[in-house]
Enzyme design. Structure first.
Site, PDB file in Angstrom:
ATOM      1  N   ASN A  33      32.623 -12.682  17.309  1.00  0.00           N
ATOM      2  CA  ASN A  33      33.271 -12.325  18.579  1.00  0.00           C
ATOM      3  C   ASN A  33      34.676 -12.926  18.677  1.00  0.00           C
ATOM      4  OD1 ASN A  33      32.826 -15.009  19.097  1.00  0.00           O
ATOM      5  ND2 ASN A  33      31.516 -14.711  20.891  1.00  0.00           N
ATOM      6  N   ASN A  36      36.222 -18.401  18.362  1.00  0.00           N
ATOM      7  CA  ASN A  36      36.843 -19.603  17.774  1.00  0.00           C
ATOM      8  C   ASN A  36      37.485 -19.266  16.427  1.00  0.00           C
ATOM      9  OD1 ASN A  36      37.440 -22.390  17.972  1.00  0.00           O
ATOM     10  ND2 ASN A  36      35.809 -22.869  16.522  1.00  0.00           N
ATOM     11  N   ILE A  60      26.731 -12.117  19.051  1.00  0.00           N
ATOM     12  CA  ILE A  60      25.345 -12.039  18.534  1.00  0.00           C
ATOM     13  C   ILE A  60      24.305 -11.955  19.650  1.00  0.00           C
ATOM     14  CG2 ILE A  60      25.699 -13.137  16.271  1.00  0.00           C
ATOM     15  CD1 ILE A  60      24.514 -15.730  17.751  1.00  0.00           C
ATOM     16  N   LEU A  84      28.567 -22.423  18.471  1.00  0.00           N
ATOM     17  CA  LEU A  84      29.577 -23.378  18.951  1.00  0.00           C
ATOM     18  C   LEU A  84      29.270 -24.728  18.336  1.00  0.00           C
ATOM     19  CD1 LEU A  84      29.546 -22.279  22.707  1.00  0.00           C
ATOM     20  CD2 LEU A  84      31.157 -21.581  20.912  1.00  0.00           C
ATOM     21  N   SER A 125      22.558 -28.615  10.507  1.00  0.00           N
ATOM     22  CA  SER A 125      23.484 -29.751  10.467  1.00  0.00           C
ATOM     23  C   SER A 125      22.708 -31.037  10.217  1.00  0.00           C
ATOM     24  CB  SER A 125      24.188 -29.824  11.825  1.00  0.00           C
ATOM     25  OG  SER A 125      24.856 -31.043  11.961  1.00  0.00           O
ATOM     26  N   TYR A 150      24.686 -30.193  21.380  1.00  0.00           N
ATOM     27  CA  TYR A 150      24.975 -29.451  20.147  1.00  0.00           C
ATOM     28  C   TYR A 150      23.898 -29.730  19.102  1.00  0.00           C
ATOM     29  CZ  TYR A 150      26.668 -28.405  15.529  1.00  0.00           C
ATOM     30  OH  TYR A 150      26.727 -27.938  14.244  1.00  0.00           O
ATOM     31  N   LYS A 154      20.759 -27.229  17.450  1.00  0.00           N
ATOM     32  CA  LYS A 154      20.490 -26.929  16.041  1.00  0.00           C
ATOM     33  C   LYS A 154      19.030 -27.256  15.693  1.00  0.00           C
ATOM     34  CE  LYS A 154      24.368 -25.278  14.681  1.00  0.00           C
ATOM     35  NZ  LYS A 154      24.531 -23.953  14.132  1.00  0.00           N
ATOM     36  N   LEU A 201      37.740 -35.356  11.801  1.00  0.00           N
ATOM     37  CA  LEU A 201      38.670 -36.258  11.116  1.00  0.00           C
ATOM     38  C   LEU A 201      39.675 -35.545  10.203  1.00  0.00           C
ATOM     39  CD1 LEU A 201      39.489 -39.172  10.403  1.00  0.00           C
ATOM     40  CD2 LEU A 201      37.782 -39.087   8.576  1.00  0.00           C
ATOM     41  N   PHE A 219      38.244 -44.237  15.126  1.00  0.00           N
ATOM     42  CA  PHE A 219      37.300 -44.612  16.185  1.00  0.00           C
ATOM     43  C   PHE A 219      36.386 -45.749  15.724  1.00  0.00           C
ATOM     44  CE2 PHE A 219      37.735 -39.884  17.357  1.00  0.00           C
ATOM     45  CZ  PHE A 219      38.807 -40.138  18.199  1.00  0.00           C
ATOM     46  N   GLY A 294      28.534 -41.950  20.807  1.00  0.00           N
ATOM     47  CA  GLY A 294      27.607 -41.086  20.070  1.00  0.00           C
ATOM     48  C   GLY A 294      27.770 -41.142  18.558  1.00  0.00           C
ATOM     49  N   ASP A 295      28.857 -41.755  18.046  1.00  0.00           N
ATOM     50  CA  ASP A 295      29.043 -41.817  16.586  1.00  0.00           C
ATOM     51  C   ASP A 295      28.009 -42.742  15.946  1.00  0.00           C
ATOM     52  OD1 ASP A 295      31.092 -40.077  16.026  1.00  0.00           O
ATOM     53  OD2 ASP A 295      32.688 -41.586  16.094  1.00  0.00           O
TER      54      ASP A 295
END
Ligand code: NAD
Ligand code: WQD
Length: 339
Positions: A33, A36, A60, A84, A125, A150, A154, A201, A219, A294-295
């Site tokens: 679509n 992005n 989709i 996304l 992922s 996200y 997944k 990164l 970070f 969250g890292d």
């Protein structure tokens, strides 16, 4: 000739995979679509391969549009990249992420089943292992509790696909768990072109080097890692694309099969900066900044399963990844928008 429907084929990993599919002799139909991505990528793909990919601009989640695609083209298998992927944005807009990544996958699977197509390669992922999994990650580990919508989307999509495989033995699904894809095609014609300020990164480093951004913020410099910065498993996007071609061959076996696609090597953020500077002879000014929420400190793949079952390894060196990233970024300082 076998034909593959590639959802999200105008995106970063999708476009590189389309090129490898064409080189391997597959016909390709892209559904994207363009949410992005930039349609200029289609011409670039043709410049590399000499073959214009069939392109359908559609979402989709549009069941009628998918039905039309399946009725107009004889599709053997689907590689499903569309979705996304911005972790921070997913925290702010969870409904948008679950709708695209989970519901979108369900609409696609229904359209496939209606058309009698049961072979699917899914973009998963490393984040599905969740924050508590020991490293290196192995496919035998259970799905974890990813900390972002996200990541959860997944893991949920994988669960939907696993249940689908249980319900009907015609389904064969490869869930490819990517680690950190970077780099670009060696032609310098296609590469990663994030909209706005990059979250990831590698594009951040290359945009600093090309003068579009002033400096990199690293970070966190106080993690329990050899140099205090986070460690990840970076693999070349073309190796990843080849992994998709190999995984298509594994779809003769019914059921859901998960594969880690990574190098098996961890590299720190500081080592990434140093490798980029040394290969490209460009300076990347940086400062050590606050940790990003969250890292995880460090994770990398055990990629033995893909090696043994798919005959695939991510063989490109870090130097190659840096050189290809820079060829793309320096040749296209404005990405596809420079056209
Ligand atoms: P990308 O954003 O460059 O490509 C995704 C493509 O899908 C884009 O062209 C976008 O326009 C399209 N798209 C999005 N929603 C759509 C929809 N509803 N209908 C049709 N098209 C739609 O991202 P990418 O880096 O190429 O990632 C591809 C896939 O791999 C994604 O599913 C992503 O979550 C997954 N993944 C990416 C990484 C990474 O680091 N890049 C890591 C692990 C997994
Ligand atoms: C890598 C390292 C940052 C930017 C994310 C998703 C993951 C997958 C890949 C889709 C980290 C550090 C980054 C910056 C920095 N995507 N960094 N300064 O976070 O490993 O993974 O993208 O599935 O699901 O979570 O990748 O490239 O964002 O970060 O210091 O400006 O670089 O802290 O240690 P990450 P990344």
């Amino acid at each position: 000739m076998k034909s593959i429907l590639v959802t999200g084929g105008a995106g970063y990993i999708g476009s590189h995979t389309v090129v490898e599919l064409q080189a391997a002799g597959y016909g390709v139909v892209i559904v994207d679509n363009l949410e992005n991505s930039n349609p200029a990528v289609l011409e670039r793909i043709e410049n590399i391969s000499g073959i214009p990919p069939v392109f359908v601009k559609a979402d989709i989640r549009d069941a009628d549009a998918l039905a039309a695609v399946f009725s107009q083209h004889s599709i053997d298998a689907v590689i499903h990249f569309a979705g996304l992927k911005a972790v921070g944005e997913s925290v702010e807009q969870p409904l948008r992420y679950y709708d695209n990544n989970v519901h979108g996958t369900m609409v696609l699977c229904q359209a496939m089943a209606d058309a009698g197509v049961f072979k699917l390669v899914f973009s998963s992922s490393a984040t599905v292992y969740g924050p508590d999994a020991p490293v290196p990650y192995e496919e035998s580990m259970p799905l974890g509790q990813p900390s972002s919508p996200y990541g959860a989307s997944k893991a949920m999509a994988e669960r939907v696909l696993a249940d689908l495989c249980v319900s009907d033995s015609r389904w064969a699904v490869a869930a490819l768990r990517y680690f950190n894809p970077i780099g670009a095609h060696s032609s310098g014609l296609i590469g990663e072109d994030p909209l706005g300020i990059p979250n990831n990164l590698m594009p951040f480093i290359s945009r600093v080097a090309v003068g579009k951004l002033a400096e990199l913020s690293i970070f966190g410099g106080d993690y329990e890692t050899p140099d205090g910065t986070c460690v990840r498993d970076y693999l070349h996007v073309v190796d990843l694309a080849v992994g998709h071609c190999r995984s298509l061959l594994s779809l003769e076996k019914p059921g859901l099969h998960a594969f880690n696609l990574g190098t098996g090597q961890g590299v720190s953020v500081l080592d990434m900066v140093k490798a980029f500077e040394s290969v490209t002879e460009q300076r990347v000014p940086y400062k050590i900044a606050q940790r990003r929420s969250g890292d995880l400190p460090a994770f990398w793949a055990n990629a033995d399963k893909a090696k043994h079952e798919l005959n695939w390894v991510a063989g490109s060196s870090l130097e190659q990844m840096m050189a290809d990233t820079w060829r793309w970024q320096s040749g296209n300082p404005d990405g596809y928008g420079g056209e």
